[in-house]
Design a protein around this motif. Structure first.
Motif, short mmCIF file in Angstrom:
data_model
loop_
_atom_site.label_atom_id
_atom_site.label_comp_id
_atom_site.label_asym_id
_atom_site.label_seq_id
_atom_site.Cartn_x
_atom_site.Cartn_y
_atom_site.Cartn_z
N ASN A 1 3.71 -5.04 -9.79
CA ASN A 1 2.12 -5.31 -9.51
C ASN A 1 1.88 -6.05 -8.25
N LYS A 2 2.52 -7.05 -8.41
CA LYS A 2 2.29 -8.39 -7.01
C LYS A 2 2.83 -7.80 -5.80
N LEU A 3 3.62 -6.81 -5.77
CA LEU A 3 4.03 -6.19 -4.41
C LEU A 3 3.05 -5.36 -4.09
N GLU A 4 2.65 -4.11 -4.84
CA GLU A 4 1.57 -3.37 -4.55
C GLU A 4 0.06 -3.95 -4.44
N ALA A 5 -0.24 -5.26 -4.83
CA ALA A 5 -1.21 -6.03 -4.47
C ALA A 5 -1.14 -6.91 -3.40
N GLY A 6 0.07 -6.83 -2.79
CA GLY A 6 0.14 -7.72 -1.38
C GLY A 6 0.24 -9.08 -1.71
N LYS A 7 0.27 -9.51 -3.16
CA LYS A 7 0.61 -10.95 -3.59
C LYS A 7 1.93 -11.55 -3.10
N MET A 8 2.86 -10.77 -2.66
CA MET A 8 4.27 -11.03 -2.64
C MET A 8 4.78 -10.72 -1.17
N PRO A 9 5.48 -11.53 -0.62
CA PRO A 9 6.09 -11.02 0.75
C PRO A 9 7.19 -9.65 0.38
N ALA A 10 7.52 -8.98 1.34
CA ALA A 10 8.38 -7.79 1.21
C ALA A 10 9.45 -8.11 0.68
N PRO A 11 10.03 -7.36 -0.38
CA PRO A 11 11.52 -7.96 -1.36
C PRO A 11 12.57 -7.65 -0.33
N ARG A 12 13.69 -8.14 -0.73
CA ARG A 12 15.06 -8.00 -0.40
C ARG A 12 15.19 -6.61 0.06
N ARG A 13 16.12 -6.15 0.88
CA ARG A 13 16.50 -4.82 1.16
C ARG A 13 16.81 -4.19 -0.18
N ALA A 14 17.78 -4.76 -0.81
CA ALA A 14 18.53 -4.34 -2.08
C ALA A 14 17.54 -3.76 -3.05
N GLN B 1 0.80 -1.17 -0.24
CA GLN B 1 0.05 0.10 -0.01
C GLN B 1 0.66 1.33 0.13
N MET B 2 1.77 1.44 0.68
CA MET B 2 2.76 2.52 0.99
C MET B 2 3.45 2.45 -0.45
N LEU B 3 4.04 1.48 -1.13
CA LEU B 3 4.85 1.51 -2.16
C LEU B 3 3.91 2.11 -3.31
#
Length: 122
Positions: free
Chosen positions: A55-68, A8-10
């Motif tokens: 798209n998947k990150l924004e939709a919450g379908k993926m866990p948070a990505p690596r720090r990089a 949501q923040m992204l």
């Protein structure tokens, strides 16, 4: 504390970011520029990652990505330091780099040692 998820923040940061695009105006037969909201494709392109992943990150379908990856997104969005820190925290990371994390860990160990010593002495 915010209950906003990483995705949501992204999305909020991306939608708040405007970019200038060059379009050809056929009616006037010349190019015009105008500001538009940054698309997921544009963010992905600037960050060097797959648009489907954004798209998947924004939709919450993926866990948070690596720090990089988070830092690539921060750079692509040209976020302020405070917004960068908010996005890192939402992804589950300390906003500090490794050196600062080591310093923080040392401080925590010292504080714990002091608490243990105080508990022994009454």
């Amino acid at each position: 504390m915010s209950s906003e998820t990483f995705g949501q923040m992204l999305r909020r940061f991306r939608e708040a970011k405007t970019i200038v695009v060059l379009r050809h105006n056929a009616t006037w037969n010349h190019d015009v520029t105008r500001p538009v909201m940054m698309s997921q494709n544009e963010l992905a392109s600037r960050a060097g990652i797959d648009p489907a992943y954004v798209n998947k990150l924004e939709a919450g379908k993926m866990p948070a990505p690596r720090r990089a990856i988070v830092l690539k997104l921060v750079d692509a969005l040209e976020l302020s330091v405070s917004d960068r820190d908010r996005l890192l925290i939402a992804a589950g990371y300390w906003p500090w780099d490794d050196l600062d994390a080591e310093i923080l860990e040392t401080v925590v160990m010292v504080v714990q040692a002091v608490r243990i010593e105080r508990s022994r002495t009454g």
